[in-house]
Motif scaffolding. Structure first.
Motif, PDB file in Angstrom:
ATOM      1  N   GLU A  22      -9.003  12.079   5.132  1.00  0.00           N
ATOM      2  CA  GLU A  22      -8.112  11.221   4.353  1.00  0.00           C
ATOM      3  C   GLU A  22      -8.941  10.415   3.369  1.00  0.00           C
ATOM      4  N   THR A  23      -8.393  10.230   2.184  1.00  0.00           N
ATOM      5  CA  THR A  23      -9.043   9.412   1.164  1.00  0.00           C
ATOM      6  C   THR A  23      -8.290   8.099   1.044  1.00  0.00           C
ATOM      7  N   VAL A  24      -9.031   7.009   1.023  1.00  0.00           N
ATOM      8  CA  VAL A  24      -8.435   5.681   0.884  1.00  0.00           C
ATOM      9  C   VAL A  24      -8.810   5.109  -0.475  1.00  0.00           C
ATOM     10  N   LEU A  25      -7.817   4.629  -1.201  1.00  0.00           N
ATOM     11  CA  LEU A  25      -8.040   3.941  -2.468  1.00  0.00           C
ATOM     12  C   LEU A  25      -7.651   2.475  -2.305  1.00  0.00           C
ATOM     13  N   VAL A  26      -8.486   1.606  -2.800  1.00  0.00           N
ATOM     14  CA  VAL A  26      -8.198   0.176  -2.718  1.00  0.00           C
ATOM     15  C   VAL A  26      -8.201  -0.404  -4.128  1.00  0.00           C
ATOM     16  N   PHE A  27      -7.054  -0.879  -4.559  1.00  0.00           N
ATOM     17  CA  PHE A  27      -6.930  -1.526  -5.858  1.00  0.00           C
ATOM     18  C   PHE A  27      -7.253  -3.008  -5.709  1.00  0.00           C
ATOM     19  N   GLY A  41       0.816  -1.207   0.000  1.00  0.00           N
ATOM     20  CA  GLY A  41       0.000   0.000   0.000  1.00  0.00           C
ATOM     21  C   GLY A  41       0.849   1.257   0.000  1.00  0.00           C
ATOM     22  N   VAL A  42       0.180   2.374  -0.241  1.00  0.00           N
ATOM     23  CA  VAL A  42       0.846   3.675  -0.322  1.00  0.00           C
ATOM     24  C   VAL A  42       0.013   4.689   0.452  1.00  0.00           C
ATOM     25  N   ARG A  43       0.668   5.559   1.237  1.00  0.00           N
ATOM     26  CA  ARG A  43      -0.022   6.663   1.902  1.00  0.00           C
ATOM     27  C   ARG A  43       0.574   7.956   1.378  1.00  0.00           C
ATOM     28  N   PRO A  46     -18.889   4.037   9.685  1.00  0.00           N
ATOM     29  CA  PRO A  46     -19.616   3.262   8.664  1.00  0.00           C
ATOM     30  C   PRO A  46     -20.420   4.141   7.720  1.00  0.00           C
ATOM     31  N   CYS A  47     -20.699   5.383   8.121  1.00  0.00           N
ATOM     32  CA  CYS A  47     -21.464   6.300   7.277  1.00  0.00           C
ATOM     33  C   CYS A  47     -20.583   7.101   6.321  1.00  0.00           C
ATOM     34  N   THR A  48     -19.285   6.844   6.322  1.00  0.00           N
ATOM     35  CA  THR A  48     -18.371   7.558   5.430  1.00  0.00           C
ATOM     36  C   THR A  48     -18.753   7.317   3.965  1.00  0.00           C
ATOM     37  N   PRO A  49     -18.828   8.359   3.145  1.00  0.00           N
ATOM     38  CA  PRO A  49     -19.130   8.154   1.723  1.00  0.00           C
ATOM     39  C   PRO A  49     -18.065   7.285   1.055  1.00  0.00           C
ATOM     40  N   ALA A  50     -18.514   6.400   0.189  1.00  0.00           N
ATOM     41  CA  ALA A  50     -17.590   5.488  -0.497  1.00  0.00           C
ATOM     42  C   ALA A  50     -18.127   5.179  -1.890  1.00  0.00           C
ATOM     43  N   ALA A  51     -17.243   4.712  -2.752  1.00  0.00           N
ATOM     44  CA  ALA A  51     -17.652   4.411  -4.125  1.00  0.00           C
ATOM     45  C   ALA A  51     -16.836   3.258  -4.682  1.00  0.00           C
ATOM     46  N   VAL A  52     -17.442   2.538  -5.601  1.00  0.00           N
ATOM     47  CA  VAL A  52     -16.738   1.543  -6.410  1.00  0.00           C
ATOM     48  C   VAL A  52     -16.858   1.993  -7.858  1.00  0.00           C
ATOM     49  N   ILE A  53     -15.716   2.115  -8.524  1.00  0.00           N
ATOM     50  CA  ILE A  53     -15.694   2.546  -9.922  1.00  0.00           C
ATOM     51  C   ILE A  53     -15.232   1.371 -10.773  1.00  0.00           C
ATOM     52  N   SER A  54     -16.126   0.885 -11.605  1.00  0.00           N
ATOM     53  CA  SER A  54     -15.832  -0.266 -12.460  1.00  0.00           C
ATOM     54  C   SER A  54     -15.483   0.200 -13.862  1.00  0.00           C
ATOM     55  N   ARG A  55     -14.431  -0.385 -14.429  1.00  0.00           N
ATOM     56  CA  ARG A  55     -14.017  -0.090 -15.801  1.00  0.00           C
ATOM     57  C   ARG A  55     -13.802   1.418 -16.002  1.00  0.00           C
ATOM     58  N   GLY A  56     -13.076   2.028 -15.068  1.00  0.00           N
ATOM     59  CA  GLY A  56     -12.863   3.465 -15.090  1.00  0.00           C
ATOM     60  C   GLY A  56     -12.262   3.985 -16.374  1.00  0.00           C
ATOM     61  N   THR A  57     -12.803   5.074 -16.879  1.00  0.00           N
ATOM     62  CA  THR A  57     -12.435   5.811 -18.101  1.00  0.00           C
ATOM     63  C   THR A  57     -12.887   5.132 -19.386  1.00  0.00           C
ATOM     64  N   LEU A  83     -12.023   0.044  -8.838  1.00  0.00           N
ATOM     65  CA  LEU A  83     -11.266   0.788  -7.829  1.00  0.00           C
ATOM     66  C   LEU A  83     -12.239   1.242  -6.752  1.00  0.00           C
ATOM     67  N   VAL A  84     -11.843   1.070  -5.494  1.00  0.00           N
ATOM     68  CA  VAL A  84     -12.679   1.497  -4.371  1.00  0.00           C
ATOM     69  C   VAL A  84     -12.134   2.813  -3.823  1.00  0.00           C
ATOM     70  N   VAL A  85     -13.021   3.779  -3.613  1.00  0.00           N
ATOM     71  CA  VAL A  85     -12.651   5.077  -3.061  1.00  0.00           C
ATOM     72  C   VAL A  85     -13.469   5.314  -1.799  1.00  0.00           C
ATOM     73  N   VAL A  86     -12.787   5.629  -0.700  1.00  0.00           N
ATOM     74  CA  VAL A  86     -13.458   5.856   0.575  1.00  0.00           C
ATOM     75  C   VAL A  86     -13.011   7.201   1.136  1.00  0.00           C
ATOM     76  N   GLY A  87     -13.958   8.051   1.482  1.00  0.00           N
ATOM     77  CA  GLY A  87     -13.618   9.350   2.066  1.00  0.00           C
ATOM     78  C   GLY A  87     -14.660  10.393   1.734  1.00  0.00           C
ATOM     79  N   GLU A  88     -14.607  11.514   2.448  1.00  0.00           N
ATOM     80  CA  GLU A  88     -15.601  12.567   2.264  1.00  0.00           C
ATOM     81  C   GLU A  88     -15.559  13.160   0.855  1.00  0.00           C
ATOM     82  N   VAL A  89     -14.435  13.000   0.137  1.00  0.00           N
ATOM     83  CA  VAL A  89     -14.362  13.539  -1.225  1.00  0.00           C
ATOM     84  C   VAL A  89     -15.406  12.913  -2.139  1.00  0.00           C
TER      85      VAL A  89
END
Length: 229
Positions: free
Chosen positions: A144-149, A130-132, A169-180, A206-212
């Motif tokens: 902080e934004t967390v990305l999970v590959f 992982g990378v921070r 558990p209420c933190t906004p999150a997203a899964v992006i499939s086949r991005g771009t 790609l999983v994105v977790v964070g208020e962004v």
């Protein structure tokens, strides 16, 4: 489209994307960051060229809106990627709220490109999983934004682990499939419900977790092209 937020890459003018370069060469106005390669700026032949250097962010936002409303083809050329410490999100929100059509053209971020050019892999099997990433400047936001590959098949466990680490558990999150790609699909949910909401979505993802993640609605309420998110 009238305004493009374009990533210029990490410094080497050859590392801009093909699409980004084509937009630079055809635009009416080019607004560029100080660290953007002069060779790239010079390719905007015939365009009005404006340096962002010395201008407050609010002034840049207003300039983009005003030029976009005139129907000019405007390229906002930013070092690296517009959405990685590039204030591209602030400019995108200003354009969206003003109703000015725009699109984000991602760039090669120094986040990965600079270490790679120096012979340093950010991840390596058996060495680093992982990378921070942090900014060395004092930031107004403390989140902080967390990305999970490659986390789609273990998504429930990934979400549980993040909650166990202290994420709400209420933190906004997203899964992006086949991005771009043309078939890009985005699922947004609270972290605690993400695994269930994303059931059936296809890899790669790609999983994105964070208020962004919550900023997405503000952008899509405007005119951001979904394929470029």
């Amino acid at each position: 489209m009238t305004v493009w937020l374009v990533g210029a890459g990490p410094g080497d003018p050859g590392l801009i994307t093909v699409r980004g370069q084509a937009l630079v060469r055809s635009c009416d106005v080019l607004i560029h960051d100080r660290l953007v390669s002069p060779e790239l700026v010079a390719q905007a032949s015939g365009a009005l060229i404006v340096s962002r250097d010395g201008r407050a962010q609010g002034e840049v936002n207003r300039m983009l809106v005003e030029l976009g409303r005139k129907g000019l083809e405007v390229v906002r050329l930013k070092g690296g990627d517009p959405f990685v410490y590039g204030r591209g999100g602030e400019e995108a929100i200003a354009l969206a709220e003003a109703g000015v059509p725009f699109e984000v053209v991602p760039g090669v971020s120094s986040l990965a490109a600079v270490p790679a050019a120096a012979g340093i892999p950010l991840t390596h099997r058996g060495v680093s999983a992982g990378v921070r990433v942090y900014s060395g400047r004092t930031a107004e936001a403390s989140g902080e934004t967390v990305l999970v590959f490659m986390g789609l098949h273990e998504l429930a466990r990934v979400c549980d682990d993040l909650v166990a680490e202290g994420f709400d558990p209420c933190t906004p999150a997203a899964v992006i499939s086949r991005g771009t790609l043309p078939g890009q699909e985005v699922v947004v949910a609270e972290l605690g419900q993400l695994a269930a909401a994303a059931e059936g979505i296809e890899a790669p993802a790609l999983v994105v977790v964070g208020e962004v993640v919550s900023l997405r609605d503000r952008l899509l309420a405007g005119v951001l092209q979904e394929s470029a998110v």
